[in-house]
Write a protein that holds these residues in place. Structure first.
Motif, PDB file in Angstrom:
ATOM      1  N   ILE A 305       0.836  -1.209   0.000  1.00 51.24           N
ATOM      2  CA  ILE A 305       0.000   0.000   0.000  1.00 51.24           C
ATOM      3  C   ILE A 305       0.863   1.248   0.000  1.00 51.24           C
ATOM      4  N   SER A 306       1.928   1.242   0.780  1.00 51.40           N
ATOM      5  CA  SER A 306       2.841   2.390   0.808  1.00 51.40           C
ATOM      6  C   SER A 306       3.471   2.620  -0.561  1.00 51.40           C
ATOM      7  N   SER A 310       3.132   5.907  -2.825  1.00 53.51           N
ATOM      8  CA  SER A 310       4.313   6.656  -3.288  1.00 53.51           C
ATOM      9  C   SER A 310       4.296   6.867  -4.795  1.00 53.51           C
ATOM     10  N   MET A 311       3.605   5.985  -5.504  1.00 46.47           N
ATOM     11  CA  MET A 311       3.471   6.106  -6.957  1.00 46.47           C
ATOM     12  C   MET A 311       2.200   6.854  -7.345  1.00 46.47           C
ATOM     13  N   ASN A 312       1.515   7.392  -6.314  1.00 45.48           N
ATOM     14  CA  ASN A 312       0.263   8.125  -6.522  1.00 45.48           C
ATOM     15  C   ASN A 312      -0.793   7.287  -7.239  1.00 45.48           C
ATOM     16  N   MET A 313      -0.824   5.995  -6.901  1.00 45.88           N
ATOM     17  CA  MET A 313      -1.820   5.100  -7.484  1.00 45.88           C
ATOM     18  C   MET A 313      -2.917   4.845  -6.461  1.00 45.88           C
TER      19      MET A 313
END
Length: 418
Positions: A305-306, A310-313
C-alpha cells in the motif's frame, strides 16, 4: 503482542515456493516449505512459524469443505456425458460459420457451470480438433478459443477459486458469480475478435481425438438440468432472501443431474471420480493456506500500500494487482485467488473497498497469468490438443490479453464506477 513477520521474509518465502514449483517439486510441499522459510527469515521463530501456518490452513478449511462437495456436480457432469453434450449442442446450434465463437462459448458455459477450466478444455478438445481439421484452422486458434472462453466462464462459476474469494471476503457465492458477468462477456467478445488473427498462425491440425459416442450422451435438457438447479438454488439468497450454501446447492444439482440422465445406478462411481478431481486442489489449498498465513501475518500488505501511495496510485488497485501477482506466482487461478484474497483481503477492505468489489477484482486479476508454464493448466491444455510446448509458449501473450481485458473491465466497474 501479535506476531508480525517482515516483508522480506514473506517475499523470500513466496520466492522459494515459486522456484520449487518451477523446478517441478510438488506444489503443496513447495508452498509449505516456502511458508517455513518465510516465517523463519521473517523473525517468527520455529514455534511462531508453525502456529501461523496452521492458522492459515485452518482459515481455508471452510472453502476446502465446499470445494470437496462441489466434486459431486463436477464428477456427474463429466462422467454422465453431460459436459460433452452441452458443448456438442452449442457447437451444432451455432454451426461452422461461427465455429470459433461456438468453441469459446461452449467452454465458457461448461466452466461457468462448475467444471474446472482445464477439464472443460479437455472435454471440448475432441470437438474442437474435428472442426479445426475440417476448416483448416491452426491448433493455436482452436486452443485459444477454448482458453479464452474458459477464462470468462471461470470468473462467473461456482469453481474453487470463486468459492475461496467469496469465503475470504465474506460475500455470497452467487453475488460474486454475477459480479464479473460483464467482464466475462467483454472477455468473450475479445476472444472472438483476437482468435480470427490466429486461424492460420502456427501448426495446422492434422489429427483429431476420438470423439464421444453420441448415442451414449444424454439429451441436452437432462445434461443442463443439474447445473441449472445449482445456480437457481445459489440465486435464492439475492432473489428471495433464502440462503442455500454451495455445500448443499452444488451436490443437489449433481444428484438431480444424475437422475435426469438415467444413470443414477452409477452415482457412487461418478462422485468418487469427482472427488478424485478435487483432491489435488484441496491438497494444494492446504499448502496455499499455510503460505497465506505467513503473508497475512507479515507487513507485506502495508508495504504494498505504501508503494502504491508513493506512486500516486489509488489503493483499490491493490485488489487486481494482488490477484495478478499471486496468480502468476502459483500459475493457478484457484491458488492465486486464495492467497490474494486471504492475505490482502483485510488491507483491501481497510482501504474502503466493498467486500464484493474487492473479491471481484482479486478474482479477475488472478486470470491474467494463471497459465504460466510452471502450472498444470499450461501442460494440460497443450496435451489436450497435442500441441508441442514451443508453440504452446507462443500462445501465452494472447491468453494473457484476455485476462488483462477481464481485469481492466472489472476494475473499472468495481474500482471506479461503483
Amino acid at each position: 503482542m501479535e506476531l508480525q513477520i517482515t516483508t522480506l521474509g514473506a517475499i523470500l518465502g513466496l520466492a522459494v515456493a515459486i522456484i520449487l514449483i518451477i523446478k517441478k517439486v510438488q506444489p503443496a510441499y513447495s508452498l509449505i516449505l516456502g511458508a517455513v522459510v518465510g516465517g523463519l527469515v521473517g523473525g517468527a521463530g520455529l514455534d511462531g512459524t508453525v502456529s501461523t501456518m496452521i492458522g492459515g490452513a485452518k482459515d481455508i478449511m471452510p472453502a476446502i469443505l465446499r470445494i470437496v462437495t462441489s466434486g459431486v456436480l463436477a464428477g456427474i457432469l463429466i462422467k454422465t456425458g453431460s459436459a460433452a453434450k452441452i458443448a456438442d449442442q452449442i457447437v451444432k446450434t451455432l454451426g461452422e460459420k461461427r465455429a470459433l465463437f461456438a468453441l469459446a462459448l461452449a467452454t465458457m458455459i461448461l466452466t461457468s457451470t462448475g467444471v474446472f477450466i482445464d477439464i472443460a478444455v479437455i472435454t471440448v478438445a475432441p470437438i474442437a480438433l474435428a472442426i479445426g481439421k475440417k476448416l483448416n484452422y491452426s491448433k493455436m486458434a482452436i486452443l485459444f478459443a477454448m482458453i479464452g472462453g474458459g477464462k470468462c466462464g471461470n470468473i462467473i462459476s461456482p469453481n474453487p477459486n470463486t468459492i475461496s474469494a467469496a469465503e475470504n471476503f465474506g460475500v455470497e457465492l452467487s453475488s460474486l458469480m454475477v459480479a464479473n458477468l460483464i467482464p466475462a462477456i467483454v472477455g468473450l467478445i475479445t476472444t472472438v475478435i483476437v482468435v480470427k488473427f490466429l486461424t492460420k498462425k502456427g501448426e495446422v491440425i492434422q489429427e483429431t481425438a476420438v470423439e464421444e459416442n453420441q448415442e451414449e450422451l444424454p439429451s441436452f435438457f437432462a445434461a443442463i438440468i443439474g447445473p441449472l438447479v445449482s445456480i437457481i438454488l445459489l440465486a435464492l439468497r439475492p432473489i428471495a432472501g433464502i440462503t442455500v450454501d454451495p455445500l448443499i446447492a452444488l451436490p443437489i444439482g449433481g444428484l438431480i443431474g444424475v437422475v435426469a440422465t438415467g444413470k443414477w445406478r452409477n452415482t457412487n462411481e461418478y462422485i468418487t471420480f469427482g472427488l478424485s478431481k478435487m483432491m489435488p486442489v484441496t491438497v494444494l489449498l492446504i499448502g496455499t493456506g499455510a503460505v497465506a498465513g505467513i503473508i497475512k501475518a507479515s507487513t507485506l500488505q502495508a508495504t504494498t500500500i505504501s508503494l502504491l501511495n508513493s506512486m500516486n496510485m489509488p489503493e483499490f488497485l491493490l485488489a487486481p494487482i494482488s490477484g495478478i501477482l499471486m496468480g502468476a506466482a502459483t500459475a493457478s487461478t484457484t491458488a492465486g485467488t486464495t492467497i490474494a484474497s486471504a492475505t490482502f483481503g483485510p488491507a483491501i477492505l481497510s482501504a474502503g473497498i466493498m467486500p464484493l468489489a474487492g473479491a471481484a477484482m482479486v478474482h479477475a486479476g488472478a486470470t491474467v497469468l494463471d497459465h504460466l508454464p510452471h502450472g498444470s493448466f499450461f501442460h494440460a491444455t497443450a496435451g489436450a490438443t497435442n500441441m508441442n510446448l514451443s508453440e504452446r509458449l507462443k500462445l501465452i501473450p494472447y491468453e494473457s490479453l484476455i485476462g488483462i481485458v477481464i481485469t481492466i473491465v472489472s476494475t473499472i466497474i468495481w474500482g471506479i464506477i461503483l
